[in-house]
Motif scaffolding. Structure first.
Motif, PDB file in Angstrom:
ATOM      1  N   ALA A  29      11.953  -9.110   3.682  1.00  7.30           N
ATOM      2  CA  ALA A  29      13.085  -9.953   3.256  1.00  7.30           C
ATOM      3  C   ALA A  29      13.365  -9.812   1.764  1.00  7.30           C
ATOM      4  O   ALA A  29      14.506  -9.923   1.332  1.00  7.30           O
ATOM      5  CB  ALA A  29      12.818 -11.420   3.598  1.00  7.30           C
ATOM      6  N   LEU A  30      12.317  -9.566   0.972  1.00  8.89           N
ATOM      7  CA  LEU A  30      12.526  -9.451  -0.483  1.00  8.89           C
ATOM      8  C   LEU A  30      12.641  -7.994  -0.932  1.00  8.89           C
ATOM      9  O   LEU A  30      12.718  -7.713  -2.116  1.00  8.89           O
ATOM     10  CB  LEU A  30      11.395 -10.154  -1.246  1.00  8.89           C
ATOM     11  CG  LEU A  30      11.329 -11.675  -1.065  1.00  8.89           C
ATOM     12  CD1 LEU A  30      10.243 -12.264  -1.959  1.00  8.89           C
ATOM     13  CD2 LEU A  30      12.670 -12.340  -1.391  1.00  8.89           C
ATOM     14  N   GLN A  31      12.590  -7.057   0.006  1.00  8.88           N
ATOM     15  CA  GLN A  31      12.781  -5.646  -0.327  1.00  8.88           C
ATOM     16  C   GLN A  31      14.280  -5.329  -0.278  1.00  8.88           C
ATOM     17  O   GLN A  31      15.052  -6.120   0.253  1.00  8.88           O
ATOM     18  CB  GLN A  31      12.006  -4.789   0.688  1.00  8.88           C
ATOM     19  CG  GLN A  31      11.951  -3.301   0.400  1.00  8.88           C
ATOM     20  CD  GLN A  31      11.381  -2.946  -0.957  1.00  8.88           C
ATOM     21  OE1 GLN A  31      12.094  -2.998  -1.961  1.00  8.88           O
ATOM     22  NE2 GLN A  31      10.104  -2.604  -1.011  1.00  8.88           N
ATOM     23  N   TYR A  45       3.186 -10.682   4.326  1.00  5.61           N
ATOM     24  CA  TYR A  45       2.971  -9.734   5.416  1.00  5.61           C
ATOM     25  C   TYR A  45       2.765 -10.509   6.716  1.00  5.61           C
ATOM     26  O   TYR A  45       1.954 -11.432   6.756  1.00  5.61           O
ATOM     27  CB  TYR A  45       1.750  -8.849   5.142  1.00  5.61           C
ATOM     28  CG  TYR A  45       1.897  -8.042   3.865  1.00  5.61           C
ATOM     29  CD1 TYR A  45       2.740  -6.931   3.825  1.00  5.61           C
ATOM     30  CD2 TYR A  45       1.207  -8.399   2.705  1.00  5.61           C
ATOM     31  CE1 TYR A  45       2.896  -6.193   2.658  1.00  5.61           C
ATOM     32  CE2 TYR A  45       1.356  -7.674   1.535  1.00  5.61           C
ATOM     33  CZ  TYR A  45       2.203  -6.567   1.517  1.00  5.61           C
ATOM     34  OH  TYR A  45       2.362  -5.852   0.361  1.00  5.61           O
ATOM     35  N   PHE A  73       5.345  -7.849  -5.420  1.00  2.00           N
ATOM     36  CA  PHE A  73       6.204  -9.041  -5.394  1.00  2.00           C
ATOM     37  C   PHE A  73       5.287 -10.226  -5.705  1.00  2.00           C
ATOM     38  O   PHE A  73       4.260 -10.400  -5.042  1.00  2.00           O
ATOM     39  CB  PHE A  73       6.834  -9.277  -4.017  1.00  2.00           C
ATOM     40  CG  PHE A  73       7.741  -8.175  -3.518  1.00  2.00           C
ATOM     41  CD1 PHE A  73       8.173  -7.154  -4.351  1.00  2.00           C
ATOM     42  CD2 PHE A  73       8.193  -8.177  -2.201  1.00  2.00           C
ATOM     43  CE1 PHE A  73       9.017  -6.140  -3.876  1.00  2.00           C
ATOM     44  CE2 PHE A  73       9.033  -7.182  -1.717  1.00  2.00           C
ATOM     45  CZ  PHE A  73       9.435  -6.158  -2.555  1.00  2.00           C
ATOM     46  N   PRO A  97       5.948  -3.832  -2.306  1.00  2.00           N
ATOM     47  CA  PRO A  97       5.870  -5.275  -1.989  1.00  2.00           C
ATOM     48  C   PRO A  97       4.571  -5.915  -2.479  1.00  2.00           C
ATOM     49  O   PRO A  97       4.540  -7.121  -2.732  1.00  2.00           O
ATOM     50  CB  PRO A  97       5.951  -5.331  -0.461  1.00  2.00           C
ATOM     51  CG  PRO A  97       6.430  -4.007  -0.020  1.00  2.00           C
ATOM     52  CD  PRO A  97       6.158  -3.016  -1.096  1.00  2.00           C
ATOM     53  N   ASP A  98       3.498  -5.110  -2.622  1.00  2.00           N
ATOM     54  CA  ASP A  98       2.259  -5.675  -3.177  1.00  2.00           C
ATOM     55  C   ASP A  98       2.506  -6.317  -4.542  1.00  2.00           C
ATOM     56  O   ASP A  98       1.771  -7.216  -4.946  1.00  2.00           O
ATOM     57  CB  ASP A  98       1.207  -4.575  -3.347  1.00  2.00           C
ATOM     58  CG  ASP A  98       0.573  -4.189  -2.020  1.00  2.00           C
ATOM     59  OD1 ASP A  98       0.861  -4.857  -1.003  1.00  2.00           O
ATOM     60  OD2 ASP A  98      -0.203  -3.226  -2.006  1.00  2.00           O
ATOM     61  N   PHE A 128       5.448 -13.212  -4.947  1.00  2.00           N
ATOM     62  CA  PHE A 128       5.480 -14.301  -3.971  1.00  2.00           C
ATOM     63  C   PHE A 128       4.570 -13.969  -2.784  1.00  2.00           C
ATOM     64  O   PHE A 128       4.889 -13.109  -1.966  1.00  2.00           O
ATOM     65  CB  PHE A 128       6.914 -14.553  -3.501  1.00  2.00           C
ATOM     66  CG  PHE A 128       7.852 -14.806  -4.653  1.00  2.00           C
ATOM     67  CD1 PHE A 128       7.913 -16.055  -5.245  1.00  2.00           C
ATOM     68  CD2 PHE A 128       8.620 -13.778  -5.195  1.00  2.00           C
ATOM     69  CE1 PHE A 128       8.748 -16.290  -6.332  1.00  2.00           C
ATOM     70  CE2 PHE A 128       9.458 -13.999  -6.284  1.00  2.00           C
ATOM     71  CZ  PHE A 128       9.514 -15.257  -6.861  1.00  2.00           C
ATOM     72  N   ALA A 129       3.415 -14.636  -2.719  1.00  2.00           N
ATOM     73  CA  ALA A 129       2.474 -14.398  -1.623  1.00  2.00           C
ATOM     74  C   ALA A 129       3.008 -15.018  -0.331  1.00  2.00           C
ATOM     75  O   ALA A 129       2.770 -14.506   0.755  1.00  2.00           O
ATOM     76  CB  ALA A 129       1.110 -14.978  -1.965  1.00  2.00           C
ATOM     77  N   ASP A 130       3.700 -16.107  -0.460  1.00  2.00           N
ATOM     78  CA  ASP A 130       4.404 -16.719   0.666  1.00  2.00           C
ATOM     79  C   ASP A 130       5.410 -17.707   0.102  1.00  2.00           C
ATOM     80  O   ASP A 130       5.322 -18.113  -1.054  1.00  2.00           O
ATOM     81  CB  ASP A 130       3.424 -17.412   1.636  1.00  2.00           C
ATOM     82  CG  ASP A 130       2.577 -18.466   0.951  1.00  2.00           C
ATOM     83  OD1 ASP A 130       3.139 -19.322   0.237  1.00  2.00           O
ATOM     84  OD2 ASP A 130       1.346 -18.426   1.105  1.00  2.00           O
ATOM     85  N   VAL A 131       6.346 -18.077   0.931  1.00  2.00           N
ATOM     86  CA  VAL A 131       7.337 -19.100   0.571  1.00  2.00           C
ATOM     87  C   VAL A 131       7.379 -20.098   1.722  1.00  2.00           C
ATOM     88  O   VAL A 131       7.385 -19.698   2.889  1.00  2.00           O
ATOM     89  CB  VAL A 131       8.726 -18.479   0.326  1.00  2.00           C
ATOM     90  CG1 VAL A 131       9.787 -19.558   0.178  1.00  2.00           C
ATOM     91  CG2 VAL A 131       8.712 -17.611  -0.928  1.00  2.00           C
TER      92      VAL A 131
END
Lengths: 526, 526
Positions: A110-112, A98, A52, A49-50, A54-57
């Protein structure tokens, strides 16, 4: 709620060969290890996930009371926002990569890769909604997320049917649902309808008189139903009719798939402008009680697979919805998802979950009440336009519209020339419809029997010709032929058109009816 | 690039009965009207975007150079972010509901029902990427978005195969891909592998000696290939091997589905710590040239359906990827999507498109270079851990690992007791592996022939027992049996485990290898 626990094993024979052949979850044997705290897993093929990006949405979401909850004279002001660039009232939601608390929504989860049944937070929300709003007749029904009703129906029909089998459908029905199954040689079996959709007496006749040899297939064991604001006819199946149909499901061992995207868009009866009264706000309980119930409410044997979607309550691009059904069907549907769509999109799941959490249960109810009013105003406006453009005379319906008040449109006596036009007497309607009490569509019958070329061209040809004339004049509406699940035309004497009022602003709806009137009068030579 | 235009009609006989039975798009006849400017459409069942609760959606995205582009001594510092709560360097993207220019991304379009082939803006981006990076051998191949490779493979195999047919796969292969097809009675046909994945000589033998009666199915006309960092074996198919396999596709009239999620994770050969040299930055052209090419590059007959995904380059929860293939296959795959998944999730499409636009093409290349380095560092770290935990002796591989340098692990002479343990001589390796040059997985063989109970329990039983011992000790790794596409064990003499290095931090990888070593030594009684 009944304490009846349906024995899922009794329904096992409904599974298709494909569904039966699906393995149990490959994770099943590992489950006890997966749940072990502190276990170090290098078993999955998970990206970190590091990485990904997207730091936040975040999203700015409309507040739940963005639209009035009653039709008390207020109209749809949304065009004003766009015209003057005014801001709607919104509130911000954010999903970080996170989260501090593991139970909070986070993109790292959610994105995993995740459970095909969906994010637990969202699963819980839809489960609460299903239990509260649909009040299922047995305790242990299961909710499970899916990637939209079209895919959910596709998975459901392939879970229940083998090639060569049939599915009972309304005489006019949703073409995509048919296109989902017919390539697998699973064929629609149309059942006659009336103002409440599928007729229970017609269904009984089809089932009782089923002749396997003549039909070339075994008696169907699946019904595809769109009980609220059916696409395309706009009909809504009341509780008594639902009970009759469900009783036939019990009697003839049938599974019913309830595709119900328009459930909250129950607009109620259309009243002419002058008869409308301002409504008064409803409590959540009154709101729920005012809606025609789901088949789940009477499903004491676990025979219903209900499909819910966020397409109409939030947006189609969410590609998100959920099943409510018995655990055995849910398990097979989950296996089907694991090897195809997997979990629904993580952005969608987390943004929808976050919206529902931000609004709260009461907020979501308020949002749904507002939506119902907005679509009611659009339905009313479209019918008002027809009343302005034509002379509308109401009659008691027959056949498909038995039990309904039918609106028959004839040429309005605008000028004296019409009074002396003898081709069609003034009182002869050239089209008819029943204002829908739910959904997004008005289903129009055009009386081609009144057309000079009826005997030479026939209905289907005239329908296409008129469709093209509408389009050439700048108006696109759905031609009835699209919604005929078979190629059977022998009993069809009218042309049909599906007119959607869901996505037209008032000016557009008015312009559409202007074009409709002009073209139809010219075409019918009145 | 060749100017050869494959005649799609020649490949039509590859379509399954289901694919052939799919209707042409219901929109086909209406297309000329849909494109007419100013046409008023009340034909679709579209909700009004004014009622989508999302006024806008935003994200903070990592900058493209968030990770070093070379392995020049820099390590993965991402854990520091989390430890000290430091902020990564990000940039903001926003997608409004309504955009000023119609060509700009907007939620009114992205969250509405849309083309199954995807948002035009994103389609253009992936088309440019495919053309630039894969350099297809014919001009008019088509790119089309899909909802992730698992679903895309499911649609591809059902588009190409009828029940009772077979698909050629590597001897060890991805279980979900098999679980996608076997319930439809489409069966895997394993082909022997070596250090480059599927062997072309073994493939030729299978095809040449095919006996329809003995096999109980016609000669397969589809290959499922994961050519880069294959799951689970980690093998990578070089260009020469690809040419040989493609030539067999031409000769035996075969369609090859290239499932290539690990394409950019081409980490290159593993070098022991002391031999590693700092790399120097690559231009984009050098980066692309350094990657093993796609089958598309040699596909002059349109026989390849390539599946790309954003799961490893962005996040699995995007449920987003794209096909690159000939127009005829693309058209059938689009029809399959229209009646099931429809368009990929609109949040995902617009957020991924917006990220790619924000980064620009050069930025995305820079991001991919960084990812490659990060996974290289993880691969190196895991293998380093094995080198610390065991004595690793390299030998030339045979059989499955012919042509590879094999790392054989034996007990490290930590204390004098080992020197006098006579059960297993010091030099006898108890497990072996080939460090992968791509992907996320190390595929370990455990030499159960050295286990005291080998002759009584057999490989499969020992594999399961050891898997459970790892899990009981706190380490979960993938047991080989999961990746055996048939239940054939006669030629398997080692136990197999798939160890993923993709989602473990350094400390976790180290701890995992500690547990692995302790448990394995105890289990093997060395």
């Amino acid at each position: 709620m009944s304490s009846f626990k349906p024995d899922a094993v009794e329904l096992r024979h409904h599974l298709s060969e494909v569904a039966k052949a699906r393995a149990t979850s490959p994770l099943k044997g590992l489950q006890k290890y997966l749940n072990k705290p502190g276990l170090l897993s290098l078993a999955g093929g998970l990206p970190a996930p590091d990485y990904f990006p997207f730091a936040d949405v975040s999203a700015n979401i409309l507040v739940p009371n963005s639209f009035p909850s009653t039709t008390s004279g207020e109209s749809n002001f949304s065009w004003i926002w766009k015209l003057f660039g005014a801001k709607e009232k919104t509130t911000a939601i954010t999903i970080p990569k996170y989260a501090r608390r593991p139970e909070d929504l986070n993109l790292a989860t959610a994105l995993q890769y995740g459970l095909s049944s969906g994010l637990p937070q969202l699963q819980k929300l839809v489960e609460n909604f299903s239990k509260r709003v649909y009040d299922p007749a047995y305790n242990d029904c299961v909710t499970m997320l899916h990637a939209g009703n079209t895919d959910a129906w596709n998975k459901a029909v392939l879970t229940l049917c083998n090639p060569g089998e049939g599915v009972l459908v309304s005489k006019w029905t949703y073409p995509s649902a048919m296109a989902s199954m017919t390539p697998y040689n699973i064929r629609p079996v149309p059942v006659d309808i009336d103002g409440q959709g599928m007729r229970s007496d017609a269904l009984r006749t089809v089932l009782t008189e089923w002749d396997e040899d003549a039909r070339g297939m075994p008696r169907p064991h699946v019904i595809y139903a769109v009980p609220i604001g059916e696409n395309p006819t706009g009909t809504t199946t009341g509780l008594q009719r639902k009970k009759e149909i469900y009783q036939l499901c019990v009697e003839f061992d049938i599974i019913l798939v309830e595709d119900d995207p328009y459930f909250v868009l129950q607009e109620g009866p259309y009243l002419p402008k002058e008869q409308r009264k301002p409504g008064s706000p409803q409590t959540d309980e009154e709101f729920i009680a005012s809606l025609e119930p789901s088949y789940l409410k009477i499903d004491y044997q676990g025979r219903v697979i209900r499909l819910d979607t966020f397409s109409k309550t939030m947006a189609p691009g969410c590609r998100l919805g959920w099943y409510t059904c018995n655990a055995m069907f849910a398990e097979r549907l989950e296996r089907a998802a694991e090897t195809s769509t997997q979990a629904p999109c993580g952005f969608s799941q987390s943004l929808v979950a976050s919206t529902l959490i931000q609004w709260g249960e009461a907020g979501y109810m308020r949002w749904l009440k507002g939506l119902r009013v907005q679509y009611t105003l659009r339905r009313d406006f479209l019918v008002d336009c027809f009343a302005n453009e034509f002379q509308l005379i109401t009659t008691s319906g027959t056949d498909m519209w038995a039990g309904c008040q039918v609106f028959n449109g004839s040429v309005k006596p605008k000028s004296t020339t019409h009074f002396f036009n003898e081709k069609v007497p003034l009182s002869t309607p050239i089209f008819s419809f029943v204002p829908p009490t739910s959904g997004m569509f008005v289903w129009l019958k055009v009386h081609f029997t009144e057309h000079p070329a009826y005997s030479t061209l026939g209905v289907k040809e005239l329908e296409t010709k008129l469709f093209i004339e509408f389009a050439e004049a700048g108006l696109l509406i759905g031609p009835g032929a699209m919604f005929n699940p078979t190629n059977e035309w022998s009993n069809v004497t009218s042309g049909h058109y599906r007119v959607s009022f869901s996505n037209g602003e008032n000016e557009e709806l008015k312009k559409a009816v202007d074009i409709f009137g002009k073209v139809l009068r010219r075409f019918m030579e009145v």
